[in-house]
Design a protein around this motif. Structure first.
Motif, PDB file in Angstrom:
ATOM      1  N   GLY B  15       0.612  -1.279  -0.242  1.00 13.80           N
ATOM      2  CA  GLY B  15      -0.737   0.201  -0.123  1.00 13.80           C
ATOM      3  C   GLY B  15       0.942   1.198   0.052  1.00 13.80           C
ATOM      4  N   ASP B  18       2.024   1.367  -3.519  1.00 12.97           N
ATOM      5  CA  ASP B  18       0.930   2.608  -4.477  1.00 12.97           C
ATOM      6  C   ASP B  18       0.326   3.397  -4.100  1.00 12.97           C
ATOM      7  N   ALA B  19       0.716   4.269  -2.423  1.00  9.39           N
ATOM      8  CA  ALA B  19       0.281   5.782  -2.522  1.00  9.39           C
ATOM      9  C   ALA B  19       1.746   6.351  -3.218  1.00  9.39           C
ATOM     10  N   LYS B  22       0.737   6.852  -6.881  1.00 11.67           N
ATOM     11  CA  LYS B  22      -0.234   8.180  -7.202  1.00 11.67           C
ATOM     12  C   LYS B  22       0.596   9.495  -7.105  1.00 11.67           C
ATOM     13  N   LEU B 223       0.973   3.072   7.386  1.00 10.36           N
ATOM     14  CA  LEU B 223       0.451   3.477   7.000  1.00 10.36           C
ATOM     15  C   LEU B 223      -1.102   3.823   7.357  1.00 10.36           C
ATOM     16  N   SER B 225      -3.710   4.436   6.097  1.00 11.32           N
ATOM     17  CA  SER B 225      -4.698   3.381   5.920  1.00 11.32           C
ATOM     18  C   SER B 225      -4.935   2.171   6.955  1.00 11.32           C
ATOM     19  N   ASN B 243       4.556  11.301   4.077  1.00  8.44           N
ATOM     20  CA  ASN B 243       3.764  11.669   3.172  1.00  8.44           C
ATOM     21  C   ASN B 243       3.858  10.920   2.245  1.00  8.44           C
ATOM     22  N   ILE B 245       3.256   9.608  -0.784  1.00  9.62           N
ATOM     23  CA  ILE B 245       2.302  10.040  -1.881  1.00  9.62           C
ATOM     24  C   ILE B 245       4.024  11.377  -2.739  1.00  9.62           C
ATOM     25  N   TYR B 307      -3.808   8.033   2.165  1.00 12.51           N
ATOM     26  CA  TYR B 307      -2.973   6.589   1.929  1.00 12.51           C
ATOM     27  C   TYR B 307      -2.798   6.177   3.442  1.00 12.51           C
TER      28      TYR B 307
END
Ligand SMILES: Nc1ncnc2c1ncn2[C@@H]1O[C@H](COP(=O)(O)OP(=O)(O)OP(=O)(O)O)[C@@H](O)[C@H]1O
Ligand SMILES: Nc1ncnc2c1ncn2[C@@H]1O[C@H](COP(=O)(O)OP(=O)(O)OP(=O)(O)O)[C@@H](O)[C@H]1O
Ligand SMILES: [Mg+2]
Ligand SMILES: [Mg+2]
Lengths: 336, 307, 325, 513
Positions: B15, B18-19, B22, B223, B225, B243, B245, B307
């Motif tokens: 995850g 994946d963020a 983004k 994370l 999320s 962060n 992202i 995220y």
């Protein structure tokens, strides 16, 4: 195979009935060549980057180390045994090379240590299997944990690096233009193994053992000794692979080469070596190595995740073995 | 012709990465002429990552931004990439200096080391035993943080007693076993610090299962999320993270600048990174992106949606 | 027969007791019943898997795809749960068993109908099933947060002070015991392992029996898929990667002969327990976890050597009578 | 299970009007061998039918067809007037057919009770296996057979070969069948056990069961059977009531010619001792073996099954280690530690189990022949195919091997031709002593005579031969001297002039003459 001994034959028995061409066309190797060519063509169309000498050269790194082990593993599997500890041998050999490098051993010494450790591990497997008569699959599952376990004990959470500069040649050097040392070594080893398996009395005895170990023993073949030699050879090739991979990575961790054993065995089986022993060819194994390299690299060029490639390899493995069986069955039903 | 930048991660499906992807896509849009190739092995090993790098070299990408599974093992492959004219930077988990032009630390290593201890210490006014559950023993970034944490302990947190460091290999089953082992061996343990997103979830689940909520506090890097549940149930008071992202965004931004604008990565250089600001390279050509951000009951809800 | 088999398991039990005693020296709390119950609970999944693998090994086959099957099934149920949190968990467990059984049946069919050696079949499906896990999930993880409390909580419920996971293991152990000692199918697993030719003479369909064995190992792997995911509350492609070898190792330590026909439920359970104790105890007694692998490797080798001794044919003593006379 | 109901209404022994089972037109071909061709057979309730034929006549093949192991290529099987198809052993049980097979097909690692009941174990109310009932019924069955000394809980592995055979009989008896087939049930049994078995057969007859009895021993056949059927080379050549046929007539049907022409005329020229064995012993298999083998001699080794002859030969050939004793070859001591060393010394062995120990199935003829001679056919380890073909041709043609080419897989050859390949393999090594273990077992008549003629030729050329055989005619027809073994020891050594079969059998069984 319509010929039987019921038909009266002349006293003179011919050496062979003429059919080499026919059998070559319908052989396993021919099937693999067709598959390899097909993948090659698909790759060339799928990615514009594929047909580039450097790409093709880089591609070979995907299979040379595993391929080297697969050559020896093929002999071992033909003789009816198996070695699951090859990747663990790499880890241990690499770790001990790293230790030696820390105390200043130079390149030739490191190579000797890597190969020597591989040989010793192979001999240990061979001793347990042939000396105590234990099943090789279980023994090598045990030594697989043991060898890598020792590497973990020695190295723990550390990594060895700082190998001498000249050591980098084995895994990163080029012999001539795009021909890497690894590729050249693989090619050389393939020729040697082909010769040993298909052209020497030693190779003949390996096949005899794989087909019928008892009858081979009763025919004066020293079954235990030959199997022991094959375990040593497999260890030796793992030691060589350890030198290459350590040189290529320039460092050692105990988790090095994790999961290689199954890939090596997949290569051997895909190459047409019978897992039950007694049949197989080096040409097939070399072709299988090439196919696995082509598939992984080709799909890599398309940025397809590795796991999807492994589906492809898995399917190939089962299909290539299932197809002749289905073909045979279907053909027979049609005749009946 | 687009500039092709490969964002190579430790393993696909995580995850966190994946963020980061983004953010990378956001950077690509902002820069206009960039195509991001998000890739990585499925198995978090150096060998698998090398095969990915080789495929990228063959594709003649313009730049590779990699979060490495092994700081040293990837060096030869990345060197080869640089020899073939590809810009190479590492981010998140670094590569040894000779294998890349620069390294983007998600945050300042010392700051992270201090933060993870502080997160534990803040809830232990009396002090007490804590243990670290790390990722794999070869993970460069984790090792650096733990090193920094150990350095910060005696001066800044004298009452905190670090009793053990164990490794869960970023594998949830192994992390679970290790966390249980910690709780058993150290009955007085007050906190588990897990500077890894996999380990922290495993540890929090173990604390929940063993009914030790309130007795043992789990903290570390997580994370939002994935971790919200454990802030909510009290297994953890607070965790930190930068962060991801922004991290992906910055990695692509920097790779682009080095590859296209031919900026030079050398000690002391100041490199701009769009909306995130600017970084200054230290003498190993690495730079921190931002201070870690802390999540607790007050803000986890909000960030877990991002995220 | 009885005495010899019993000996084997008693030795293993003694080895485990010695191990526990040794650990207790360094960590006194270890031998407490409460702690031992925890060890049992922690080892439950491995035990169940080892029982499934044992059935296959008894028939002279091997299933290398169990861990991949587990990952696939686990991902399926996790995704179902994430998408439909209201889907009842017992039903979901049935789905897990069903999906696992299907994958196992696929292995079994290839072995039965095409006669491909099981090691090749399961080597192929090992990669295929894990790859399929990636395909259905797109590589994404299913996180703790996406799982419903019931999904995660079921195995943690306490029944008479024992977690449901342990109860499941106990039920599975009992079922396997009944299967292997009290049903004709169970006995035919042994029979075809001991002597496939004689099995044909006894009216056993060898291919079909192997197929059934693979169905069982598949169903068990499927069940463990759910148990694993809800235990470690994360479903990813990498779940239980390489675990197939642990399962086989548990069987080997438990005295199950890789050549088929020899093995018992108690053996498989104790073999799994042995590995479980090693992996849970080492961190506890402050032995560096890096020793764990070498220790379990040595245990496997030791077990093989000892079992081979036990199985060695005694030879006929035709001379005894002559000597007595 | 309607067969059970019919049992009761057919207790008549004197007028068995209807056959219980009839076979017609049964044909079965294996690759390269026609085992059965258009044979027929009838079994009557309350009667024993003897099936007679030489080795390889197809008797066991028929048994396997009747028990659903093999499927015939053509033909019909009728049980109680209904045509049945037997596609698995299970079908055969359902039709009420049970068999004692020639080779004991049992489960070494399972208990005796389970060996008896596997596949038809008694069940509890829950449908699970009822071990207690199983054990008590096993005890019962064993007791009825006079084998009460066998412990139903013992592991089969730990039983002797005769007891294993009794378990196989018990297994057949445990099934409540109407048709009982016995393929050489007495071969592995001692005199007392044979008596018990015959009592059992009488009991079965009285129950109205139809019995097929296969044996090579005529005294047994005349004693127990009412009818006979004779097979020769896979065809049925005669049937009828034993009361109407003399032994000589039946033998003529079996062999198709006069018996005494089978063995070659020999004029032995016996020379100095070649192999002398002294006090050779093994911990469990044999003890204190001493004998001498002379140049140009055929030394026969006779004994009952399990007497330890094969094990002894394995030891002489270097396969099995001995615990004590010495061997001398041409006066020089030899202690072969492997077959390879024995071959080098000049001792070779044609094994009993041809498929398992003799030929490497899957490899062509020429590779089989050259396997022990690879050192000579290759140049510093590199194969020389032409040398190999030359060697293989020289010896296979001398033995009149029937094959389409030297590259043919040995697995596709008939048993006799496989045997020739094994012998060719050894002749190519230029041996001094050749040991033949059951050299004509499972070999058709033609090849059998060829093998015997060839043995005579070998010794005429100065080789020495040890011939292990359980066939009396062969032993009497070929040997110069006969060593009789019993329970791992040498019971006696006889010169073969005027030696009679009765003496040999009594010595082998340990019955005083
Ligand atoms: N599975 C098989 N494959 C090939 N050939 C076979 C097979 N089984 C039997 N045969 C051949 O069929 C023929 C008949 O064999 P069978 O065993 O029926 O003889 P038999 O009459 O029982 O002899 P014996 O008295 O020695 O037991 C033999 O030539 C044998 O080699
Ligand atoms: N009690 C037994 N249990 C298991 N196997 C036996 C037993 N007796 C004999 N055998 C097997 O039978 C084969 C022949 O045994 P052995 O050498 O003792 O007898 P032999 O005199 O050669 O008799 P034959 O060859 O006629 O069977 C061997 O392979 C041996 O292992
Ligand atoms: Mg027979
Ligand atoms: Mg014998």
């Amino acid at each position: 195979m319509s010929a039987t001994d019921t038909t009266p034959t002349p006293r003179r028995i011919p050496d062979r009935l003429d059919k080499p061409l026919r059998s070559a066309i319908f052989s396993w190797e021919a099937l693999l060549v067709a598959v390899a060519v097909a993948i090659f063509i698909v790759n060339s169309f799928a990615s514009p980057y594929f047909l580039d000498v450097w790409s093709l050269s880089d591609l070979t790194f995907n299979f040379t180390e595993k391929g080297l082990i697969a050559l020896a593993m093929a002999l071992l599997i033909i003789s009816g045994e198996i070695d699951l500890s090859v990747a663990a041998i790499i880890a241990l050999a690499s770790t001990l090379m790293g230790m030696a490098a820390q105390v200043g051993v130079d390149t030739p010494g490191l190579v000797l240590i890597g190969i020597g450790v591989g040989l010793a591990c192979g001999a240990f497997n061979g001793l347990l299997v042939t000396g105590l008569g234990l099943p090789s699959i279980v023994v090598t599952i045990g030594t697989m944990s043991l060898f890598r376990g020792i590497a973990f004990i020695i190295l723990g959470d550390q990594a060895y690096k700082g190998y001498p500069a000249s050591f980098a040649f084995f895994g990163q050097g080029y012999v001539w233009w795009v021909v890497s040392f690894e590729l050249a070594l693989f090619g050389f080893a393939a020729v040697v193994y082909w010769f040993v398996l298909h052209r020497t009395s030693f190779g003949r005895r390996i096949f005899a053992i794989g087909n019928n170990p008892v009858a081979a023993q009763f025919s004066g073949v020293r079954v235990g000794r030959i199997k022991f030699i094959l375990f040593c050879l497999t260890g030796l090739m793992s030691g060589i692979a350890a030198v290459l991979i350590t040189s290529r990575l320039g460092s050692t961790r105990p988790s090095i080469a994790q999961g290689y054993e199954l890939e090596v065995i997949t290569m051997v089986v895909l190459g047409g070596v019978s897992i039950l022993g007694g049949a197989g060819s080096i040409l097939g194994v070399v072709l299988a190595a090439l196919i696995m390299g082509l598939v992984t690299f080709g799909l890599g060029l398309l940025n397809v995740p590795g796991i999807v490639m492994s589906i492809f390899i898995g399917l190939l493995l089962i299909m290539v073995i299932a197809l002749p069986i289905l073909w045979d069955r279907f053909g027979r039903r049609r005749l009946a | 012709e687009n500039v092709k930048i490969a964002l190579v991660v430790k393993s696909l499906g995580n995850g966190f990465f994946d963020a980061a992807n983004k953010g990378a896509q956001e950077a690509a849009k902002e820069l206009g002429d960039v195509e991001v190739i998000y890739t990585g092995p499925t198995k978090a090993t150096a060998e698998a990552q090398i095969e990915v790098v080789n495929a990228l070299i063959a594709q003649k990408v313009n730049a590779i931004a990699i979060s490495a599974n092994d700081a040293d093992a990837l060096v030869p492959a990345l060197k080869k990439a640089m020899e073939r004219g590809i810009t190479v930077i590492s981010w998140d988990s670094g590569v040894a200096p000779e294998g890349r032009q620069m390294h983007l630390n998600p945050s300042d290593t010392n700051l992270i080391g201090e933060t993870i201890v502080k997160l534990a210490a803040d809830y232990l006014p009396e002090g007490g035993d804590v243990a670290i559950l790390s990722a794999s023993s070869t993970a460069t970034n984790q090792n650096a943080w733990i090193e920094a944490a150990k350095k910060a302990l005696p001066e800044k947190f004298p009452k905190i007693n670090l009793v053990a460091t164990v490794y869960g290999d970023d594998d949830s089953a192994k992390s679970t076993d290790e966390a249980k082992g910690l709780l058993k061996s150290y009955p007085n343990l007050k906190a588990i610090i897990a500077p890894t997103t996999v380990g922290v979830v495993a540890a929090a689940q173990v604390v929940t299962d063993e009914n030790l909520i309130g007795k043992v506090n789990v903290t570390g890097l997580a994370l939002p999320s994935e971790f919200k549940k454990f802030i909510d149930n009290g297994a953890s008071q607070a965790v930190a993270l930068w962060n991801p992202i922004d991290l992906g965004y910055s990695a692509v931004y920097l790779a682009h600048d080095l590859a296209v604008k031919k900026m030079e990565a050398k000690p002391g250089a100041k490199l701009p990174i769009g909306r995130v600001g600017e970084v200054t390279l230290d003498d190993t050509n690495s730079a921190p992106m931002a201070a870690p951000f802390t999540f607790d009951k007050t803000n986890i809800e909000e960030f877990s949606k991002i995220y | 027969m009885k005495t010899l088999l019993k000996h084997r398991e008693i030795w293993l039990l003694a080895a485990i007791a010695a191990l526990v005693a040794l650990i207790s020296v360094r960590f006194p709390g270890f031998a407490r019943p409460g702690n031992l119950a925890t060890v049992f609970n922690d080892t439950s999944i491995l035990m169940i898997l080892a029982l499934g693998q044992m059935v296959v090994i008894l028939t002279r086959s091997i299933d290398l795809s169990m861990a991949s099957n587990l990952a696939f099934t686990g991902m399926v149920v996790a995704m179902i749960n994430a998408a439909f949190p209201a889907f009842p968990i017992p039903l979901l467990m049935l789905v897990a068993i069903g999906v696992g059984l299907l994958l196992g049946a696929l292995n079994g069919l290839l072995v039965w109908k095409l006669g491909i050696p099981s090691i090749v079949v399961s080597l192929g499906t090992l990669t295929i099933y894990r790859g399929a896990t990636f395909l259905i999930s797109g590589g994404a993880w299913v996180n703790a947060d996406q799982m419903s409390p019931a999904f995660v909580g079921l195995q943690r419920l306490q029944l008479l002070g024992v977690p449901v996971l342990s109860w499941i293991a106990i039920v599975v152990i009992v079922l396997f015991f009944i299967l292997l000692t009290r049903t004709s199918v169970g006995r035919s697993f042994y029979a075809i392992g001991v002597n496939p030719t004689a099995s044909v003479y006894a009216g056993i369909d060898v291919g079909r029996t192997k197929f059934l064995a693979f169905c069982i190992s598949g169903a068990v792997a499927g069940l463990c898929g759910y148990l694993w995911i809800s235990r470690y509350v994360i479903a990813s492609v990498e779940v239980a990667n390489g675990y197939e070898l642990n399962i086989i190792a548990a069987c080997v330590i438990g005295g199950i002969s890789i050549a088929g026909g020899i093995g018992s439920v108690a053996g498989a359970v104790l073999g799994a327990l042995f590995l479980g104790i090693i992996s849970t105890a080492l961190p506890v007694i402050n032995v560096s976890p890096f020793w764990q692998m070498a220790i379990s490797g040595s245990a496997i080798l030791l077990a093989v050597v000892l079992n081979a001794r036990g199985e060695r044919k005694q030879g006929r003593i035709i001379l005894r009578k002559a000597e007595a006379a | 299970m309607d067969t059970k109901a019919q049992t009761i209404e057919t207790p008549m022994r004197e007028h068995p009007a209807m056959p219980r089972m009839t076979l017609a037109g049964i044909t079965k071909t294996f690759p390269g061998v026609r085992a059965l061709h258009n044979v027929g057979l009838s079994l009557y309730p309350g009667q024993v039918t003897a099936l007679i034929g030489e080795n390889g006549a197809g008797k066991s093949t028929l048994v396997k067809i009747l028990t659903g192991i093999y499927r015939p290529d053509a033909g019909t099987i009728t049980v109680d007037g209904r045509q049945v198809s037997l596609t698995s052993a299970h079908d055969a049980f359902e039709q009420g057919i049970t068999a004692i097979h020639q080779e004991t097909v049992l489960f070494d690692d399972l208990s005796v009770a389970e060996n008896i009941f596997l596949g038809h174990a008694p069940r509890t109310h829950f449908g699970t296996i009822d071990w207690r009932t199983m054990r008590s019924r096993a005890t019962e069955v064993l007791k009825v057979m006079g084998a009460a000394h066998i412990d139903p809980d013992a592991r089969l592995k730990d039983l002797g070969i005769a007891n294993k055979h009794l378990v196989a009989v018990a297994r057949a008896m445990s099934i409540d069948a109407q048709i009982v087939i016995m393929d050489e049930p007495t071969a592995a049994l001692s005199a007392k056990e044979i008596e018990d078995l015959f009592e059992l057969i009488e009991l079965l007859k009285r129950d109205g069961k139809a019995i097929l009895f296969i044996s090579h021993k005529f005294d047994e056949i005349y004693r127990i059977a009412e009818r006979y059927t004779v097979f020769r080379d896979g065809e049925m050549v005669g049937e009828g009531l034993l009361a109407d046929a003399s032994q000589n007539e039946i033998v003529k049907m079996m062999v198709g010619r006069a018996v005494d022409h089978i063995f070659p005329e020999r004029h032995p020229q016996i020379g100095a001792p070649v192999l002398s064995v002294s006090d050779l012993s093994h911990p469990t298999e044999f003890d204190g073996i001493s004998f001498e083998l002379h140049k140009g001699e055929i030394l026969g080794f006779y004994g009952l099954v399990g007497a330890g002859r094969s094990e002894l030969m394995h030891a002489i050939f270097g396969i099995t280690r001995t615990s004590r004793g010495t061997m001398r070859l041409d006066g020089a001591p030899v202690t072969p530690r492997s077959a390879a060393e024995a071959i080098e010394a000049g001792v070779v062995y044609v094994p009993e189990e041809r498929g398992k120990q003799g030929v490497v199935i899957g490899m062509p003829i020429f590779k089989n022949v050259s396997l022990p001679s690879l050192k000579r056919t290759s140049k510093s380890g590199v194969l020389q195919l032409q040398e190999e073909f030359g060697l293989a041709r020289k010896y296979t043609e001398r033995l009149d091997l029937r094959a389409s080419s030297l590259s043919q897989d040995v697995g596709t050859l008939s048993g006799g031709n496989q045997q020739k390949v094994v012998i060719a393999k050894w002749l190519a090594t230029d041996p001094k002593v050749i040991i033949l273990d059951e050299p004509t077992k499972g070999i058709d008549i033609g090849s059998k005579a060829a093998v015997h003629a060839f043995m005579a030729e070998l010794v005429a050329q100065g080789l020495s031969v040890i011939m292990v055989s359980s066939e009396l005619p062969e032993i009497l027809g070929m040997s110069d001297r006969v060593v009789v073994m019993r329970e791992g020891r040498i019971a006696a050594v006889y010169d073969n002039n005027g030696l009679d079969a009765v003496t040999l059998v009594q010595t082998a069984a340990g019955i005083a003459a």
